[in-house]
Scaffold this motif. Structure first.
Motif, short mmCIF file in Angstrom:
data_model
loop_
_atom_site.label_atom_id
_atom_site.label_comp_id
_atom_site.label_asym_id
_atom_site.label_seq_id
_atom_site.Cartn_x
_atom_site.Cartn_y
_atom_site.Cartn_z
N LEU A 108 -138.17 -17.76 -36.97
CA LEU A 108 -138.51 -17.82 -35.00
C LEU A 108 -137.76 -19.58 -35.24
O LEU A 108 -136.95 -18.95 -33.91
CB LEU A 108 -139.95 -18.67 -35.31
N PRO A 109 -136.92 -20.32 -35.74
CA PRO A 109 -136.06 -21.36 -35.17
C PRO A 109 -134.62 -21.23 -34.42
O PRO A 109 -134.63 -21.40 -33.66
CB PRO A 109 -135.81 -22.58 -36.82
N ALA A 110 -134.24 -19.78 -35.52
CA ALA A 110 -133.32 -19.17 -34.07
C ALA A 110 -133.43 -18.46 -33.58
O ALA A 110 -132.51 -19.05 -32.69
CB ALA A 110 -132.54 -18.56 -35.90
N ALA A 111 -134.17 -17.82 -33.08
CA ALA A 111 -134.83 -17.25 -32.41
C ALA A 111 -135.22 -17.91 -30.96
O ALA A 111 -134.58 -17.48 -29.56
CB ALA A 111 -136.33 -16.52 -32.44
N LYS A 112 -135.24 -19.15 -31.76
CA LYS A 112 -135.95 -19.79 -30.23
C LYS A 112 -134.81 -21.19 -29.75
O LYS A 112 -134.36 -20.81 -28.98
CB LYS A 112 -136.91 -21.21 -30.70
N ARG A 113 -133.76 -20.86 -30.33
CA ARG A 113 -132.00 -21.69 -30.16
C ARG A 113 -132.20 -20.79 -29.67
O ARG A 113 -131.04 -21.02 -28.42
CB ARG A 113 -131.71 -22.02 -31.97
N LEU A 114 -131.49 -19.39 -28.96
CA LEU A 114 -130.79 -18.05 -28.90
C LEU A 114 -131.92 -17.81 -27.50
O LEU A 114 -131.18 -17.51 -26.24
CB LEU A 114 -130.76 -16.41 -29.33
N LEU A 115 -133.23 -18.35 -27.12
CA LEU A 115 -133.74 -18.06 -26.18
C LEU A 115 -134.64 -18.95 -25.69
O LEU A 115 -136.36 -19.29 -26.21
CB LEU A 115 -134.92 -17.17 -26.70
N PRO A 116 -133.46 -20.25 -25.20
CA PRO A 116 -134.22 -21.63 -25.20
C PRO A 116 -135.65 -21.43 -23.71
O PRO A 116 -136.84 -22.34 -24.37
CB PRO A 116 -133.48 -22.10 -25.06
#
Length: 341
Positions: free
Chosen positions: A315-323
């Motif tokens: 989730l943290p990586a996904a949020k960074r990629l999809l801010p």
């Protein structure tokens, strides 16, 4: 010596006025040729009987993915207001957003434009929008069909359909019903508005007299999710790891019908209402139609056009990629379906 001029056999016989030509029957071949000439400026491959393209290099075990869709009764508003440039963009969006739910990268797109009498300016605007969305989605506008059918459509009416094809490595194709787990996170990506769904209801409660004033709200083009979703899948799904388990394009049927399509039979989605801002258009429709939330979430995207089912560790990586994304819920143990909490 003067050049010889080809004589028209009907004119020689004095029969031209008596002929019932294709044009007199309502089909203008010259207009169709003019359209092809114009759209070749932004879709140079159009004009043959068919065409193709090579698969991208480096694929080991490719699977071709295909889909088809239209834009529904949003067409009536476009035609009434004379706003034709974005409806073709919508058409591509509805298709490529379906395509990426398999993890497929779009390859090419075909369109079908049908009308009673061909208006070249209108058709050009529609196809230009199609070409623009194809470029932004990284796919080739390979061709299409323009069908002029006099008497079948009312004056000024036209219909649209689209067909998209993409490719994905077999090992990377999303298989949500095999990979989704209890505790997975539902990550929602904002929509631009209604997209191309629920317009039969929207047109019922928003009278035609208000369409012009509300054109910006009603005619916002469908958001394209291709590049962002593929970037996340490429980063988070590798070496047998499913950081992104599945993707849901929130179209007809809203949350209630679309989310279960990616869930195993023993798992459900728990959606936390209020975890994202609901755009004004949905609030206005709900107020006018006097609908409960259950009907709204069964009809519209409610401001979330795409949902990713994500492994909590990713989730943290996904949020960074999809801010601009929102955590809108989770996967829980229950009979397949959607719960609103």
């Amino acid at each position: 010596m003067p050049a010889l001029r080809q004589r028209h056999p009907a004119r020689e016989a004095g029969l031209e006025e008596k002929m019932i030509t294709y044009k007199k029957a309502g089909v203008d071949i010259d207009a169709g040729n003019e359209l092809v000439k114009r759209i070749k400026r932004f879709a140079p491959l159009i004009g043959g009987f068919s065409d193709g393209m090579a698969l991208p290099h480096g694929l080991k075990d490719p699977i071709i993915i295909g889909c088809t869709d239209g834009v529904g009764t949003k067409l009536e508003i476009a035609q009434t207001l004379g706003i034709h440039g974005t409806i073709g963009y919508d058409l591509v969006g509805m298709n490529v957003n379906d395509l990426i739910c398999s993890g497929a990268r779009p390859l090419f797109f075909l369109d079908y434009f049908a009308c009673g009498k061909l208006n070249v300016d209108t058709a050009e605007a529609v196809v230009k929008g199609i070409a623009e969305a194809c470029r932004e989605s990284g796919c080739q506008l390979l061709g299409g069909e323009t069908a002029e059918m006099p008497g079948f459509y009312k004056p000024g009416e036209y219909d649209l359909a689209g067909f998209a094809a993409g490719v994905v490595e077999k090992a990377k194709k999303l298989r949500p019903r095999e990979t989704v787990r209890e505790g997975d996170v539902l990550l929602g990506l904002p929509s631009s508005g209604l997209h191309s769904n629920g317009y039969s209801l929207a047109r019922r409660v928003i009278p035609k007299s208000e369409w012009k004033r509300k054109a910006e709200m009603l005619m916002k083009p469908t958001r394209l999710y291709v590049n962002g979703i593929l970037r996340v899948i490429d980063k988070l799904n590798s070496r047998g790891k499913w950081g992104v388990r599945g993707a849901v394009h929130v179209t007809g049927g809203g949350f209630t019908d679309n989310i279960p399509r990616v869930l195993p039979a023993h798992l459900a989605a728990a959606i936390k209402k209020g975890s994202w801002p609901v755009p004004e258009v949905f609030q206005e429709i709900q107020k006018r139609a006097k609908l409960p939330d259950s009907q709204m979430y069964w009809t519209f995207n409610m401001g979330i056009g795409m949902i990713l089912v994500v492994d909590p560790d990713s989730l943290p990586a996904a949020k960074r990629l999809l801010p601009d994304s929102f955590v809108i819920g989770s996967v829980v143990k229950a009979a397949r379906g959607v719960r609103y909490v």
